[in-house]
Write a protein that holds these residues in place. Structure first.
Motif, PDB file in Angstrom:
ATOM      1  N   ILE A 128     -10.059 -16.226  14.081  1.00 25.71           N
ATOM      2  CA  ILE A 128      -9.681 -16.075  12.674  1.00 25.71           C
ATOM      3  C   ILE A 128     -10.730 -15.245  11.946  1.00 25.71           C
ATOM      4  O   ILE A 128     -11.892 -15.188  12.361  1.00 25.71           O
ATOM      5  N   ASP A 129     -10.296 -14.566  10.895  1.00 27.49           N
ATOM      6  CA  ASP A 129     -11.238 -13.747  10.136  1.00 27.49           C
ATOM      7  C   ASP A 129     -10.967 -13.913   8.644  1.00 27.49           C
ATOM      8  O   ASP A 129     -10.064 -14.643   8.249  1.00 27.49           O
ATOM      9  N   ILE A 130     -11.766 -13.221   7.833  1.00 26.66           N
ATOM     10  CA  ILE A 130     -11.604 -13.310   6.383  1.00 26.66           C
ATOM     11  C   ILE A 130     -11.337 -11.923   5.817  1.00 26.66           C
ATOM     12  O   ILE A 130     -11.758 -11.596   4.716  1.00 26.66           O
ATOM     13  N   SER A 131     -10.601 -11.119   6.576  1.00 32.84           N
ATOM     14  CA  SER A 131     -10.333  -9.741   6.168  1.00 32.84           C
ATOM     15  C   SER A 131      -9.391  -9.691   4.971  1.00 32.84           C
ATOM     16  O   SER A 131      -8.410 -10.408   4.911  1.00 32.84           O
ATOM     17  N   GLY A 132      -9.711  -8.788   4.042  1.00 34.28           N
ATOM     18  CA  GLY A 132      -8.773  -8.510   2.954  1.00 34.28           C
ATOM     19  C   GLY A 132      -8.231  -7.105   3.112  1.00 34.28           C
ATOM     20  O   GLY A 132      -7.940  -6.434   2.132  1.00 34.28           O
ATOM     21  N   GLU A 133      -8.116  -6.637   4.367  1.00 31.63           N
ATOM     22  CA  GLU A 133      -7.730  -5.244   4.629  1.00 31.63           C
ATOM     23  C   GLU A 133      -6.362  -5.198   5.315  1.00 31.63           C
ATOM     24  O   GLU A 133      -6.274  -5.393   6.526  1.00 31.63           O
ATOM     25  N   PRO A 134      -5.297  -4.933   4.544  1.00 32.16           N
ATOM     26  CA  PRO A 134      -3.940  -4.957   5.118  1.00 32.16           C
ATOM     27  C   PRO A 134      -3.789  -4.080   6.356  1.00 32.16           C
ATOM     28  O   PRO A 134      -3.113  -4.442   7.310  1.00 32.16           O
ATOM     29  N   GLN A 135      -4.463  -2.926   6.345  1.00 26.42           N
ATOM     30  CA  GLN A 135      -4.290  -2.017   7.480  1.00 26.42           C
ATOM     31  C   GLN A 135      -4.811  -2.631   8.780  1.00 26.42           C
ATOM     32  O   GLN A 135      -4.179  -2.521   9.831  1.00 26.42           O
ATOM     33  N   PHE A 136      -5.956  -3.295   8.695  1.00 21.48           N
ATOM     34  CA  PHE A 136      -6.495  -3.970   9.871  1.00 21.48           C
ATOM     35  C   PHE A 136      -5.571  -5.117  10.290  1.00 21.48           C
ATOM     36  O   PHE A 136      -5.200  -5.252  11.458  1.00 21.48           O
ATOM     37  N   GLY A 139      -2.308  -3.792  11.634  1.00 24.26           N
ATOM     38  CA  GLY A 139      -2.580  -3.047  12.869  1.00 24.26           C
ATOM     39  C   GLY A 139      -2.770  -3.994  14.046  1.00 24.26           C
ATOM     40  O   GLY A 139      -2.288  -3.758  15.166  1.00 24.26           O
ATOM     41  N   MET A 140      -3.450  -5.102  13.806  1.00 27.85           N
ATOM     42  CA  MET A 140      -3.672  -6.098  14.867  1.00 27.85           C
ATOM     43  C   MET A 140      -2.347  -6.754  15.264  1.00 27.85           C
ATOM     44  O   MET A 140      -2.121  -7.072  16.429  1.00 27.85           O
ATOM     45  N   TYR A 141      -1.473  -6.927  14.280  1.00 30.58           N
ATOM     46  CA  TYR A 141      -0.145  -7.498  14.571  1.00 30.58           C
ATOM     47  C   TYR A 141       0.611  -6.556  15.520  1.00 30.58           C
ATOM     48  O   TYR A 141       1.154  -6.983  16.545  1.00 30.58           O
ATOM     49  N   LEU A 142       0.598  -5.272  15.196  1.00 25.98           N
ATOM     50  CA  LEU A 142       1.315  -4.286  16.016  1.00 25.98           C
ATOM     51  C   LEU A 142       0.761  -4.261  17.443  1.00 25.98           C
ATOM     52  O   LEU A 142       1.507  -4.260  18.421  1.00 25.98           O
ATOM     53  N   LYS A 143      -0.570  -4.292  17.576  1.00 25.65           N
ATOM     54  CA  LYS A 143      -1.176  -4.109  18.899  1.00 25.65           C
ATOM     55  C   LYS A 143      -1.271  -5.377  19.740  1.00 25.65           C
ATOM     56  O   LYS A 143      -1.224  -5.322  20.965  1.00 25.65           O
ATOM     57  N   LEU A 217      -1.553   3.395   6.151  1.00 27.65           N
ATOM     58  CA  LEU A 217      -0.953   2.059   6.084  1.00 27.65           C
ATOM     59  C   LEU A 217       0.576   2.191   6.052  1.00 27.65           C
ATOM     60  O   LEU A 217       1.291   1.453   6.719  1.00 27.65           O
ATOM     61  N   LYS A 218       1.057   3.177   5.284  1.00 31.32           N
ATOM     62  CA  LYS A 218       2.514   3.411   5.213  1.00 31.32           C
ATOM     63  C   LYS A 218       3.056   3.760   6.603  1.00 31.32           C
ATOM     64  O   LYS A 218       4.095   3.263   7.028  1.00 31.32           O
ATOM     65  N   LYS A 219       2.330   4.631   7.322  1.00 26.20           N
ATOM     66  CA  LYS A 219       2.775   5.047   8.665  1.00 26.20           C
ATOM     67  C   LYS A 219       2.812   3.855   9.613  1.00 26.20           C
ATOM     68  O   LYS A 219       3.721   3.703  10.421  1.00 26.20           O
ATOM     69  N   LEU A 220       1.771   3.024   9.505  1.00 23.36           N
ATOM     70  CA  LEU A 220       1.662   1.843  10.361  1.00 23.36           C
ATOM     71  C   LEU A 220       2.859   0.910  10.142  1.00 23.36           C
ATOM     72  O   LEU A 220       3.463   0.400  11.092  1.00 23.36           O
ATOM     73  N   ARG A 221       3.231   0.725   8.874  1.00 22.29           N
ATOM     74  CA  ARG A 221       4.359  -0.172   8.565  1.00 22.29           C
ATOM     75  C   ARG A 221       5.669   0.387   9.111  1.00 22.29           C
ATOM     76  O   ARG A 221       6.529  -0.358   9.544  1.00 22.29           O
ATOM     77  N   LYS A 222       5.791   1.721   9.086  1.00 23.74           N
ATOM     78  CA  LYS A 222       6.985   2.353   9.673  1.00 23.74           C
ATOM     79  C   LYS A 222       7.055   2.047  11.163  1.00 23.74           C
ATOM     80  O   LYS A 222       8.100   1.732  11.717  1.00 23.74           O
ATOM     81  N   LYS A 223       5.893   2.154  11.812  1.00 26.62           N
ATOM     82  CA  LYS A 223       5.811   1.922  13.253  1.00 26.62           C
ATOM     83  C   LYS A 223       6.202   0.485  13.603  1.00 26.62           C
ATOM     84  O   LYS A 223       6.883   0.227  14.582  1.00 26.62           O
ATOM     85  N   ILE A 224       5.714  -0.475  12.782  1.00 27.09           N
ATOM     86  CA  ILE A 224       6.042  -1.884  13.034  1.00 27.09           C
ATOM     87  C   ILE A 224       7.546  -2.091  12.864  1.00 27.09           C
ATOM     88  O   ILE A 224       8.160  -2.895  13.571  1.00 27.09           O
ATOM     89  N   GLY A 225       8.132  -1.338  11.904  1.00 28.42           N
ATOM     90  CA  GLY A 225       9.581  -1.418  11.680  1.00 28.42           C
ATOM     91  C   GLY A 225      10.010  -2.761  11.122  1.00 28.42           C
ATOM     92  O   GLY A 225      10.958  -3.386  11.583  1.00 28.42           O
TER      93      GLY A 225
END
Length: 436
Positions: A128-136, A139-143, A217-225
């Motif tokens: 678990i982490d305390i990140s407030g960074e949506p892209q990270f 991105g971890m969800y996708l990978k 971040l927008k591109k990443l969300r497209k990739k996750i679909g």
């Protein structure tokens, strides 16, 4: 303590949790909070835990400091010390193999987060982490979502302040409304003493790089679909960039942190996996009178201009104190500043009373709830992170059935996390709801 699925098939590992980055600014407070939990008798058994980082001397100092703060001579030989560097994958793998759960305090996560997630997933440890960074986080969800599910481990981001009060606060509001909650707005208020509040510049760096990288971040969300989350009930109106809040008699702006994206991920999961009604969400922060608005506008425009260029980003990260008018510093807050600071997050929810169809007509019930707590960055965040960790270790039967990369609301919606937080001073309460 029960050995849960997150450490392989009942195998015994030397530690139940390891605090990685224990000698960093936030890490030291997390260590103190783990030590408090371990000695406070709130667990089912003795907690086997360790600290990890690059320097044995610094790690020992942090343990001594935590013992002193808790009024003990020492924390005891059962607390392990692991040497580990985020740039050395072998050392990360060795750490992950020795524990059921890693509390990762090494940020900015966009630069240093992934190697830890990778080591944990590959070696069968939750993280678990305390990140407030949506892209990270996304991105971890996708990978790693599928790999984590295969291994039966949980990777749960933003378990601090961003975003536990917001994510769990929405679920608390939903559970307390007699009927169907369809929309919530939250307003954050941070109150500080005469010396003001201030934040360590690690958070500032995350904001600088996050804003600079919005397009990716927008591109990443497209990739996750992502499938769109359906809007149930009346559509929640988005408010302007600055508006006057009648409820608080002061100006407010949209909250720039990760809360909205985290809550949305939780709501999507709860809707698709558990068929629960999704809740729309807007997050705001109160900033005060007109003077504060003007100051914020000037600082905001300057920030947005500089963030676009690498030279500007260098300036911003080199002189955080100057560009944030003293709000962010390389030293972080003093003990006095932390003692005098607290937060209140107020949730205004609306929905439909029992038996009322949300497809027809206007919402006919309202509810107001609150999450209150101590200084958000270094008191409430360690409490949230450690209680999330204990929930993950002890409430195993109430976690999602399979491992994966989760937001806090998705992972903890059925656990005792809110009760745990209440007992440590991050308090959830109902302020008002209609008589039904």
């Amino acid at each position: 303590m029960a050995a849960g699925g997150s450490s392989g098939a009942g195998e015994q590992r030397p530690y139940e949790l390891v605090v990685f980055g224990a000698s960093g600014f936030t890490g030291q407070f997390v260590v103190e909070e783990v030590a408090r939990a371990a000695s406070g008798g709130e667990l089912r058994g003795a907690l086997r835990w360790a600290v990890a980082g690059r320097s044995r001397t610094k790690l020992q100092e942090v343990l001594e400091q935590a013992a002193e703060r808790l009024g003990k001579a020492a924390l005891g030989p059962e607390v392990g010390v692991l040497l580990c560097d985020v740039g050395d994958p072998g050392s990360l793998a060795a750490m992950a193999r020795q524990t059921r759960l890693v509390l990762n305090c090494v940020g900015p996560y966009r630069f240093f987060g992934e190697p830890v997630v990778k080591a944990c997933v590959e070696n069968g440890a939750s993280c678990i982490d305390i990140s407030g960074e949506p892209q990270f986080l996304e991105g971890m969800y996708l990978k790693y979502n599928e790999k984590a599910a295969e291994k039966g481990v949980y990777v749960i981001g933003s378990c601090g302040f961003d975003s536990i009060p917001a994510d769990m606060g929405v679920l608390y509001t939903r559970d307390k409304l007699k009927g169907t909650l369809t929309a919530v707005e939250s307003f954050l208020n941070v109150k500080s003493g005469p010396e003001g509040a201030c934040i360590h510049d690690g958070t500032w760096k995350s904001a600088v790089y996050g804003l600079a990288d919005q397009d990716n971040l927008k591109k990443l969300r497209k990739k996750i679909g992502y499938a769109p989350v359906p809007v149930v009930g009346a559509k929640l109106k988005r408010r302007g960039f600055v508006f006057y809040s009648q409820e608080f008699k002061q100006y407010a702006i949209p909250f720039m942190g990760s809360d909205v994206s985290v809550v949305k991920r939780s709501q999507r999961y709860l809707h698709t996996q558990l068929q629960e009604t999704p809740v729309q969400y807007g997050a705001y922060v109160n900033i005060g009178g007109l003077g504060s608005v003007v100051k914020l506008m000037i600082a905001g425009i300057l920030f947005l201009l500089l963030v676009k260029f690498s030279f500007g980003r260098k300036l911003l990260t080199k002189y955080p104190e100057f560009f944030s008018a003293g709000r962010f510093t390389k030293k972080g807050p003093t003990q006095k500043q932390m003692d005098e600071t607290s937060f209140t997050m107020t949730f205004f929810g609306e929905g439909y009373s029992e038996g009322q169809n949300p497809e027809n007509g206007k919402p006919n019930v309202k509810i107001c709830t609150q999450v209150k707590g101590p200084e958000p960055g270094y008191v409430a965040t360690p409490i949230a992170m450690v209680q999330a960790a204990l929930s993950l270790l002890e409430d195993t039967t109430y976690l999602p059935k399979q491992g994966g990369v989760y937001s806090p609301g998705a992972a903890f919606s059925k656990t005792n996390l809110i009760e745990r937080l209440n007992s440590r001073g991050v308090e959830f309460s109902v302020i008002s709801q209609p008589e039904v």
